[in-house]
Scaffold this active site. Structure first.
Site, PDB file in Angstrom:
ATOM      1  N   CYS A   6      34.160  32.410  41.792  1.00  0.00           N
ATOM      2  CA  CYS A   6      35.652  32.672  42.348  1.00  0.00           C
ATOM      3  C   CYS A   6      34.961  33.964  43.025  1.00  0.00           C
ATOM      4  O   CYS A   6      34.496  34.069  42.695  1.00  0.00           O
ATOM      5  CB  CYS A   6      36.613  32.976  41.657  1.00  0.00           C
ATOM      6  SG  CYS A   6      37.240  34.440  40.532  1.00  0.00           S
TER       7      CYS A   6
ATOM      8  N   ARG B 134      40.910  33.562  38.486  1.00  0.00           N
ATOM      9  CA  ARG B 134      40.629  31.610  38.735  1.00  0.00           C
ATOM     10  C   ARG B 134      39.712  31.642  37.728  1.00  0.00           C
ATOM     11  O   ARG B 134      39.930  30.932  36.724  1.00  0.00           O
ATOM     12  CB  ARG B 134      40.410  31.279  40.034  1.00  0.00           C
ATOM     13  CG  ARG B 134      41.875  30.881  40.875  1.00  0.00           C
ATOM     14  CD  ARG B 134      41.388  30.792  42.073  1.00  0.00           C
ATOM     15  NE  ARG B 134      40.823  31.678  42.830  1.00  0.00           N
ATOM     16  CZ  ARG B 134      40.353  31.786  44.265  1.00  0.00           C
ATOM     17  NH1 ARG B 134      40.169  30.028  44.745  1.00  0.00           N
ATOM     18  NH2 ARG B 134      39.183  32.686  44.598  1.00  0.00           N
TER      19      ARG B 134
ATOM     20  N   ASP C 109      44.171  30.716  45.311  1.00  0.00           N
ATOM     21  CA  ASP C 109      43.693  32.260  44.316  1.00  0.00           C
ATOM     22  C   ASP C 109      45.269  33.033  44.579  1.00  0.00           C
ATOM     23  O   ASP C 109      46.209  33.016  45.719  1.00  0.00           O
ATOM     24  CB  ASP C 109      43.036  32.698  45.986  1.00  0.00           C
ATOM     25  CG  ASP C 109      42.479  34.251  45.309  1.00  0.00           C
ATOM     26  OD1 ASP C 109      43.558  34.776  44.018  1.00  0.00           O
ATOM     27  OD2 ASP C 109      42.075  35.020  45.783  1.00  0.00           O
TER      28      ASP C 109
END
Length: 155
Positions: free
Chosen positions: A10, A16, A125
């Site tokens: 990420c 994440r 996100d």
């Protein structure tokens, strides 16, 4: 057949990708699958930091431990150390493809579609959102990891 090596990617490696790594570690172990798992970020500003406290709390509530995670930035050698580099979103996939060495085509992919989740392409996100977004990420990680496990079993 060799042990698959998967890197989840990420932006900052504090929300994440460490979540998906943590969920995958637990679920793959429960499934008896031998797999090497890691995560990183395309950016380096959080390198050395733990996972976001809100993500740690959401993960903990669902039974996943992210306490020992330390963020790190993607390195060129990651393309040699991992079979698959699975990006959480399209922007990070573009960065992976930009940095990939010649001949690495197909090594990088979007995590959710690669894992068979077709309802969404990009893993959202939660960083700038509310606590509910972090809880939703845990649910989405579980769905993605279930697909990942199914794909690994079919190898």
């Amino acid at each position: 057949m060799s042990t698959p090596r998967i890197l989840f990617v990420c932006l900052g490696n504090i929300c994440r990708s460490p979540l998906v790594e943590g969920v995958a570690r637990k679920r793959c172990a429960e499934a008896g699958l031998a797999v090497t798992l890691a995560s990183c970020g395309t950016g380096g500003w959080h390198a050395g930091h733990g996972a976001d406290p809100r993500m740690r709390a959401a993960a903990r509530a669902a039974g996943f431990d992210l306490e020992n995670h330390r963020a790190r930035q993607l390195q060129a050698a990651d393309f040699d150390r991992h079979d698959w580099l699975l990006a959480m979103d399209s922007d990070n996939l573009l960065e992976l493809n930009r940095l990939a060495r010649p001949g690495a085509a197909g090594q990088a992919a979007l995590f959710l579609p690669w894992a068979g989740v077709t309802s969404v392409q990009d893993f959202p996100d939660p960083y700038y959102g509310e606590a509910e977004g972090f809880r939703q990420c845990v649910d989405l990680a579980e769905r993605g990891v279930a697909g990942l496990i199914e794909r690994l079993r079919q190898r």
